[in-house]
Enzyme design. Sequence first.
Site, PDB file in Angstrom:
ATOM      1  N   SER A 288      -2.217  14.699  46.960  1.00 23.87           N
ATOM      2  CA  SER A 288      -1.591  13.501  47.463  1.00 23.87           C
ATOM      3  C   SER A 288       0.043  13.505  47.164  1.00 23.87           C
ATOM      4  O   SER A 288       0.762  12.564  47.705  1.00 23.87           O
ATOM      5  CB  SER A 288      -2.008  12.068  46.555  1.00 23.87           C
ATOM      6  OG  SER A 288      -3.322  11.865  47.335  1.00 23.87           O
TER       7      SER A 288
ATOM      8  N   LYS B   5       1.967  13.076  50.353  1.00 24.61           N
ATOM      9  CA  LYS B   5       2.295  11.420  50.771  1.00 24.61           C
ATOM     10  C   LYS B   5       3.900  11.420  50.598  1.00 24.61           C
ATOM     11  O   LYS B   5       4.344  10.569  51.321  1.00 24.61           O
ATOM     12  CB  LYS B   5       1.649  10.552  49.913  1.00 24.61           C
ATOM     13  CG  LYS B   5       0.162  10.466  50.495  1.00 24.61           C
ATOM     14  CD  LYS B   5      -0.567   9.462  49.611  1.00 24.61           C
ATOM     15  CE  LYS B   5      -2.062   9.106  50.309  1.00 24.61           C
ATOM     16  NZ  LYS B   5      -3.025  10.310  49.424  1.00 24.61           N
TER      17      LYS B   5
ATOM     18  N   SER C 194      -2.273   5.458  46.041  1.00 24.97           N
ATOM     19  CA  SER C 194      -2.623   6.729  46.958  1.00 24.97           C
ATOM     20  C   SER C 194      -3.687   6.533  47.713  1.00 24.97           C
ATOM     21  O   SER C 194      -4.569   7.255  47.890  1.00 24.97           O
ATOM     22  CB  SER C 194      -2.917   7.733  45.938  1.00 24.97           C
ATOM     23  OG  SER C 194      -2.545   9.139  46.391  1.00 24.97           O
TER      24      SER C 194
END
Length: 387
Positions: free
Chosen positions: A97, A100, A155
């Site tokens: 993640s 991101k 997340s």
Amino acid sequence: MTIGFASRAAVSGCVLCAAGLLALAPAAATTGPGVDPGPRTTEAPASLLYRPGTHVRPRAGVPEVPDLSARSWLVADADTGAVLAAHDAHRRLPPASTLKTLFALTVMPALPSGIRHRVDPEELEGIGPGSSLVGVAENRTYLVSDLWNGVFLNSGNDAVRVLAALSGGWRATAERMEEKALTLGARDTRVKSPDGYDAPGQVSSAFDLAVFGRAGLRSPEFAEYCARAETSFPARDGGSYPIVNTNRLLTGADGVAPYRGLIGVKNGYTSHAGNTLVAAARRDGRTLVATVMNPRSDGGHAVYEEARALLDWGFEAAGRVNPVGSLDALRSTPPGGPEADAVAVSASRRAGTDDRPVWWTITGAGLLGGTGVAVYLRLRWGPVPKD
């Protein structure tokens, strides 16, 4: 359909009303009298960081770099871009993640935070099994800012799905993310799933993730989200519930001591990537960014403790090591967008002026030939003398 335009202009109020945007303002320098420029970044070739192993160029009296278990790591001065030390900086690994950060850099400039959007069920299709979720509900209306809170704090892959749909779709967003990475000088990143979910061929590197984290910190909006420890998220029934940032180095959750001066950025985990983390901290006027990818230590919180050790070393060693590279070394273009905006704001404040962003929204009904298209113009006033 939504069309996003981001333009920064230096105009007076009366001229803006009469004639609109006149000229693009150049990005201001980030250094000035009394500002420590940090170590020079031109002393080491960019190719050095492509060589395997640990690289550091200490001067006399500098402590040894901590012995870390991570497969790849890097610590750099976020202001100058000078890489203070690194280990296998360009090794391509799954990012989880932490990807991101690149998603936000790509999508955030085109989506004003005040937009309200009703989630279509189709926008939540395709979320990978076991994904982290913030709880986005179909047929529920959210502010874009709500969705970004879901991305940065929880997340939430569900929030990423909706924001990607608003930004042209899943595949188009992945392509734009790769283009954005290249403009930033991040050449190790391949995007297959914009939320960071494991996908064949999806990789990044400690170098690239540090580039993304540094660029994000230069965007006031990005920086605000990634530093937020907790907030509330709209519930399906019309109420709300609390959400807490999963970055334990920020919140101090689960027995991890919070890091003094931490200002973000993003953590991640998948079974394939292991634990990953981009962390930034500010102390005594200096900001460092560190990346830790896939620690092999048995400790459940190794990614946080290794980032802590790396930041501690960086603050002690900064100004007393020769750089082993620069986060700008592979960049093909000068800073632009949120980065240039933030640099300009910082410089104007030092000069006694301010440069404030203003969003204007013009919507449909006859606009563009009655198409109903919504056009968003980002107008930047300034510099305007402070009171």
